[in-house]
Write an enzyme that holds these catalytic residues in place. Structure first.
Site, PDB file in Angstrom:
ATOM      1  N   GLU A  44       0.464  10.329   5.272  1.00  0.00           N
ATOM      2  CA  GLU A  44       0.139  11.156   6.428  1.00  0.00           C
ATOM      3  C   GLU A  44      -0.100  12.607   6.033  1.00  0.00           C
ATOM      4  OE1 GLU A  44       1.624  12.356  10.944  1.00  0.00           O
ATOM      5  OE2 GLU A  44       2.706  10.806   9.829  1.00  0.00           O
ATOM      6  N   ASP A  46       9.114   1.016  13.663  1.00  0.00           N
ATOM      7  CA  ASP A  46       9.588   2.242  13.033  1.00  0.00           C
ATOM      8  C   ASP A  46      11.108   2.330  13.071  1.00  0.00           C
ATOM      9  OD1 ASP A  46       8.020   4.090  11.708  1.00  0.00           O
ATOM     10  OD2 ASP A  46       7.293   5.052  13.530  1.00  0.00           O
ATOM     11  N   ASP A  65       7.820   5.651  16.234  1.00  0.00           N
ATOM     12  CA  ASP A  65       8.722   6.585  16.894  1.00  0.00           C
ATOM     13  C   ASP A  65       7.939   7.719  17.552  1.00  0.00           C
ATOM     14  OD1 ASP A  65       7.969   8.000  14.654  1.00  0.00           O
ATOM     15  OD2 ASP A  65       9.986   8.184  13.821  1.00  0.00           O
TER      16      ASP A  65
END
Length: 263
Positions: free
Chosen positions: A180, A83, A44
């Site tokens: 992340e 995603d 995304d």
């Protein structure tokens, strides 16, 4: 030979580093695939690097399906990860299944969604119905407004919660988890504790694999790229060479360096 989730698990077990990159169209997908990248993430992140938004939030299921279809035409070997856009899975597990089905029908091999404990039931629901799921914890860009910006996650008291999230998504059936913008030491502990692969982006060298946004690692995104990225076009004579150098560096444990990581 086409990459599968079984192969990714074997790579973790054997200490063979895993390489992911984003791609959103036929031409770049063909190049990334030809350079030997294990998985292509139709992320995304397209909302930012393709559509020009400031966050991925505006991306729709229809947007994602369109770009998955383009990528599938260009890829022969890489695992295709689609995603799940913001708002496409948070309402209910049934909503998640309906939208994950659309991504799979567009050609994705697996889907990725953000969240730890909150998404346990959804991950289990999807995997029990034949949809392979990659979880995404730490900095979750779809929640950037709630997080107060693009900030490192899992420091201090939050480390235990993030560790528990990783264990929860594994128990729910996720085949892999993206970490992340989390401290390298925490990502290392999570990687050692899980049987499933960890894919790091700003999470240090000890993750089982690494993923970057293609436009960041080619230095072509007009805005500032994150600390954890590296411009692989510097010193390369072609885009193919840049991607190949990324693959080689990850496989050799040469990327990420400390300057691309957090403490």
């Amino acid at each position: 030979m086409a990459v599968t989730i079984t192969q990714l698990k074997k790579m973790k077990d054997e200490g063979d580093k895993i390489t992911w990159l984003t791609a959103y169209d036929y031409s770049f997908a063909h190049l990334v695939d030809s350079a030997g990248v294990d998985a292509i993430l139709v992320g995304d992140s397209l909302g930012m690097v393709i559509q020009g938004h400031s966050t991925p939030v505006p991306v729709t299921v229809e947007d994602t399906c369109y770009h998955i279809e383009c990528v599938v035409r260009g890829s022969s070997n890489s695992l295709i990860v689609g995603d799940m856009p913001f708002g496409s899975y948070q309402l209910s597990k049934e909503q998640a299944y309906a939208n994950a089905t659309k991504l799979m029908q567009a050609g994705a091999h697996v889907v990725k969604l953000e969240g730890g404990e909150l998404q346990e039931e959804t991950i289990q629901f999807l995997t029990q119905r034949g949809i392979a799921v990659c979880a995404h914890i730490g900095l979750t860009p779809q929640s950037v407004h709630a997080l107060g910006g693009f900030k490192v996650q899992g420091r201090g008291d939050a480390a235990k919660l993030l560790f528990e999230d990783a264990k929860r998504v594994e128990a729910a059936g996720a085949f892999a988890v993206v970490l992340e913008a989390v401290p390298s030491s925490l990502a290392s502990d999570i990687t050692a504790a899980l049987d499933i692969p960890t894919i790091g982006i700003g999470a240090g060298i000890d993750c089982d694999g690494q993923v970057l946004v293609l436009h960041d690692m080619l230095g072509i995104y007009p805005k500032k790229s994150p600390k954890f990225s590296k411009n692989y076009m510097q010193g390369a004579d072609s885009v193919f060479a840049a991607v190949s150098n990324f693959v080689a560096d990850v496989k050799a444990g040469e990327f990420p360096k400390p300057e691309h990581s957090f403490v």
